[in-house]
Design a protein around this motif. Structure first.
Motif, PDB file in Angstrom:
ATOM      1  N   SER A  14       0.831  -1.204   0.000  1.00 45.87           N
ATOM      2  CA  SER A  14       0.000   0.000   0.000  1.00 45.87           C
ATOM      3  C   SER A  14       0.868   1.257   0.000  1.00 45.87           C
ATOM      4  O   SER A  14       0.563   2.235  -0.680  1.00 45.87           O
ATOM      5  CB  SER A  14      -0.931   0.001   1.205  1.00 45.87           C
ATOM      6  N   ASN A  16       3.948   1.490  -1.176  1.00 43.17           N
ATOM      7  CA  ASN A  16       4.610   1.544  -2.484  1.00 43.17           C
ATOM      8  C   ASN A  16       3.659   2.122  -3.541  1.00 43.17           C
ATOM      9  O   ASN A  16       4.063   2.930  -4.372  1.00 43.17           O
ATOM     10  CB  ASN A  16       5.082   0.142  -2.868  1.00 43.17           C
ATOM     11  N   ASP A  17       2.389   1.741  -3.514  1.00 46.23           N
ATOM     12  CA  ASP A  17       1.407   2.249  -4.469  1.00 46.23           C
ATOM     13  C   ASP A  17       1.180   3.746  -4.279  1.00 46.23           C
ATOM     14  O   ASP A  17       1.060   4.499  -5.249  1.00 46.23           O
ATOM     15  CB  ASP A  17       0.081   1.509  -4.324  1.00 46.23           C
ATOM     16  N   ARG A  18       1.120   4.177  -3.033  1.00 43.85           N
ATOM     17  CA  ARG A  18       0.930   5.609  -2.758  1.00 43.85           C
ATOM     18  C   ARG A  18       2.095   6.427  -3.304  1.00 43.85           C
ATOM     19  O   ARG A  18       1.900   7.498  -3.866  1.00 43.85           O
ATOM     20  CB  ARG A  18       0.810   5.846  -1.255  1.00 43.85           C
ATOM     21  N   GLU A  20       4.072   5.687  -5.804  1.00 46.41           N
ATOM     22  CA  GLU A  20       3.993   5.719  -7.266  1.00 46.41           C
ATOM     23  C   GLU A  20       2.925   6.704  -7.726  1.00 46.41           C
ATOM     24  O   GLU A  20       3.123   7.447  -8.692  1.00 46.41           O
ATOM     25  CB  GLU A  20       3.704   4.326  -7.814  1.00 46.41           C
ATOM     26  N   ASN A  21       1.789   6.737  -7.037  1.00 45.79           N
ATOM     27  CA  ASN A  21       0.725   7.673  -7.395  1.00 45.79           C
ATOM     28  C   ASN A  21       1.167   9.121  -7.184  1.00 45.79           C
ATOM     29  O   ASN A  21       0.831  10.001  -7.983  1.00 45.79           O
ATOM     30  CB  ASN A  21      -0.540   7.393  -6.586  1.00 45.79           C
TER      31      ASN A  21
END
Length: 90
Positions: A14, A16-18, A20-21
């Motif tokens: 979670s 890591n996704d934030r 990238e966003n």
């Protein structure tokens, strides 16, 4: 003890996704506000200079030439004496 450090180097998905966003959002924002201000001020300055030049060219074409100041008789007499021509009446 070895089990405790097994996940220490891994990042939760979670987070890591934030990240990238956030990186994608930063790239998609557009122009830098400083660049916009610089372009705006530069454009206004350029318009001002071009406008002044156009007004100057228009004035050169339309305005009559300046009248010269009349030269006084005293100055004319002095100039003629410098050139060696005698002033009339002497």
């Amino acid at each position: 003890m070895d089990d405790e450090f097994e996940f220490a180097d891994k990042v939760p998905p979670s987070l890591n996704d934030r990240m990238e966003n956030m990186i994608k959002d930063a790239e998609a924002k557009g122009f830098n506000p400083g660049l916009i201000v610089l372009l705006l001020v530069g454009g206004l300055l350029l318009m001002f200079l071009v406008g002044n030049y156009l007004l100057y060219m228009y004035a050169q074409k339309t305005l009559p030439p300046r009248k010269k100041k009349p030269v006084s008789k005293k100055k004319m007499k002095r100039e003629k004496l410098k050139q060696g021509v005698s002033a009339p009446g002497e």
